[in-house]
Structure formats: structure tokens, C-alpha cells
Design an enzyme around this catalytic site. Structure first.
Site, mmCIF file in Angstrom:
data_model
loop_
_atom_site.group_PDB
_atom_site.id
_atom_site.type_symbol
_atom_site.label_atom_id
_atom_site.label_comp_id
_atom_site.label_asym_id
_atom_site.label_seq_id
_atom_site.Cartn_x
_atom_site.Cartn_y
_atom_site.Cartn_z
ATOM 1 N N SER A 30 37.961 49.283 47.009
ATOM 2 C CA SER A 30 38.366 47.942 46.598
ATOM 3 C C SER A 30 39.814 47.715 46.993
ATOM 4 O O SER A 30 40.615 48.656 47.041
ATOM 5 C CB SER A 30 38.228 47.790 45.077
ATOM 6 O OG SER A 30 38.799 46.565 44.636
ATOM 7 N N TYR A 70 39.706 50.649 36.374
ATOM 8 C CA TYR A 70 39.073 50.299 37.648
ATOM 9 C C TYR A 70 39.988 50.629 38.827
ATOM 10 O O TYR A 70 39.549 51.223 39.824
ATOM 11 C CB TYR A 70 38.706 48.816 37.650
ATOM 12 C CG TYR A 70 37.879 48.389 38.839
ATOM 13 C CD1 TYR A 70 36.504 48.621 38.868
ATOM 14 C CD2 TYR A 70 38.460 47.746 39.922
ATOM 15 C CE1 TYR A 70 35.732 48.224 39.949
ATOM 16 C CE2 TYR A 70 37.697 47.348 41.008
ATOM 17 C CZ TYR A 70 36.334 47.593 41.014
ATOM 18 O OH TYR A 70 35.578 47.206 42.105
#
Length: 258
Positions: A148, A161
Site C-alpha cells: 500500500s 495498517y
């Protein structure tokens, strides 16, 4: 835009790909793309009901197995099922993740929540690489880790995350060195991708402001990610390993001042 039904898919090329978290979103887009390119795709997901339905829609070149990637015993059993069914494995796409980028403020972040995010997003890909490696090596296979842009940039209250994706990016180049030259390992890091099913995208399109803020002029689609994954698995990417590819419409290169 891919139609999830794959009646026009290419003839099976004899290669087998395992895509985790493929019952929806980016994983589903990758699975559908690879089937069109002639791959046999194993869809692994912990959502049994949706995973089974998706495999049925995708057709004969899709096969579903249930798997929680954070559970070592389920990873071992799942890979054994794949080998028992197809006798080979050519590609591993580590896409399964707890995709909620936001957690409570740090002072309120519970340890079990932190640990679950890291277990799925980071330990899961390690376990899959570990147990898939002997079979990938036999066919000069490849691993793609879905990271990501949050491995590079953050918003407040995104520690779990961000850390998991940053760790996965580091795991990517570590695996590339450990498993090469037989197995290539690369990372794809999406930015804002509209992961909704095609019908939902058409029924409720994103606004002009959403698209205009991107240097590329639009929000990304699952097909943008899937196309890159397809290339990285192809012979055309045979000299590419240990790398990260950002698919973010240019956002990580954009200066933003308030």
C-alpha cells in the site's frame, strides 16, 4: 472494466496461481484478469459463502478454498489442497488483508487489534511464501505482495495498517534475495482504488472532485492493479525482482499544502 464472468477467457495455459483474499475487491479483480489470460486460479478467502459464489461465476478456471492466512494450519492444509488438485503452483499473490486503514487513537489501541492486523497482513504472507516456496521453485514461479502507499504516507490513527504494509514491503525484498534466482518476488502498492463490484461502481459513481485530485485524472480501478500483476507474472518481467510498483495515479508525488 472486467466482467466477472469469463466466457471469453483464453485457453488454460497450464499455470496455477493462488490469490488470497480473492472473494472481493482487488483480489477478485486479479483473479478475473488472470483467468482471462489463461491461468487456473485458486481463490483463497475466509468468506466461504462469497468465495464459493465468486468461483462459480468466474467459471471452470476458478477454484475456491477456505483459508484464514494468519492460521498456519489452514495455510498448510490449503496448499496441500491446491497441490492435490492441480499438482503444481506457479504464482502466489498475497492480497488478503484487514483493509481498514484506521485504528483507535494510539492511547486506546488494543494489543489484540494490533496483533490481528499484523497477523493477517504480514505474518500471513510470510507463512504462504514459506509453504509455497518449494512448489514455486519447481516452476520458476513468482510471488506478488499487495502492499500500500500507506507504507510511505500516513493519516492520523493508522499505526497498525501502516506498520503491516511497511513490514510487507520489507519482507518483499528480503524474500527476493532469499528465494532468488528461482522465484521472483515483487510488491504492488495501490493508492486509492475503487474496489467495489462493477455494478456498484456504475450505480454510484465517484464524484468529479475524487478523480480530479489525482495527477492521472481519476481514481484507480481493480483492473489497474490486476494489469500490473499480470505483467509481473509474465515472462516480460523476468528481470524484475525485489521491487515495489506504486499504482496511485501519481498521488505520492504530489505536493499538498493546506
Amino acid at each position: 472494466m472486467i466482467d466477472w464472468s469469463t466466457e471469453d477467457s483464453a485457453p488454460n495455459n497450464g499455470k496455477v496461481a493462488l490469490v488470497t483474499g480473492a472473494a472481493r475487491g482487488i483480489g477478485l479483480g486479479i483473479a478475473a484478469w488472470l483467468i482471462v489470460e489463461g491461468w487456473q486460479v485458486v481463490i483463497a478467502d475466509n468468506d466461504r459463502e462469497r468465495g464459493s459464489k465468486v468461483a462459480k461465476v468466474l467459471g471452470d478456471n476458478a477454484w475456491f478454498i477456505a483459508m484464514d492466512v494468519a492460521q498456519e494450519s489452514q495455510v498448510v492444509v490449503g496448499i496441500a489442497e491446491v497441490l492435490g488438485q492441480f499438482g503444481r503452483l506457479d504464482a502466489l499473490i498475497n492480497n488478503a488483508a484487514i483493509a481498514d486503514a484506521h485504528n483507535p487513537p494510539l492511547e486506546s489501541l488494543e494489543l489484540n487489534r494490533w496483533q490481528r492486523v499484523l497477523a493477517v497482513n504480514l505474518t500471513g504472507p510470510m507463512l504462504l511464501a514459506k509453504y509455497c516456496a518449494p512448489y514455486l521453485r519447481a516452476h520458476a514461479g513468482a510471488i506478488i505482495n499487495l502492499c500500500s502507499t500507506r507504507a510511505h504516507q500516513s493519516e492520523p490513527n493508522s499505526e497498525a495498517y501502516a506498520a503491516s504494509k511497511g513490514g510487507l514491503l520489507a519482507l518483499t525484498h528480503a524474500l527476493a534475495l532469499s528465494l532468488g534466482p528461482d522465484i521472483r518476488v515483487n510488491a504492488v502498492s495501490p493508492g486509492w482504488i475503487d474496489t467495489r463490484d462493477p455494478a456498484e461502481r456504475r450505480a454510484d459513481p465517484l464524484g468529479d472532485q475524487d478523480h480530479a485530485q489525482h495527477p492521472a485524472g481519476r481514481v484507480g480501478t481493480v483492473e489497474d492493479v490486476a494489469a500490473l500483476v499480470g505483467w509481473l507474472l509474465s515472462g516480460n518481467a523476468g528481470f524484475v525482482t525485489g521491487q515495489e510498483f506504486l499504482v496511485d495515479g501519481g498521488m505520492t508525488r504530489k505536493m499538498i499544502y493546506q
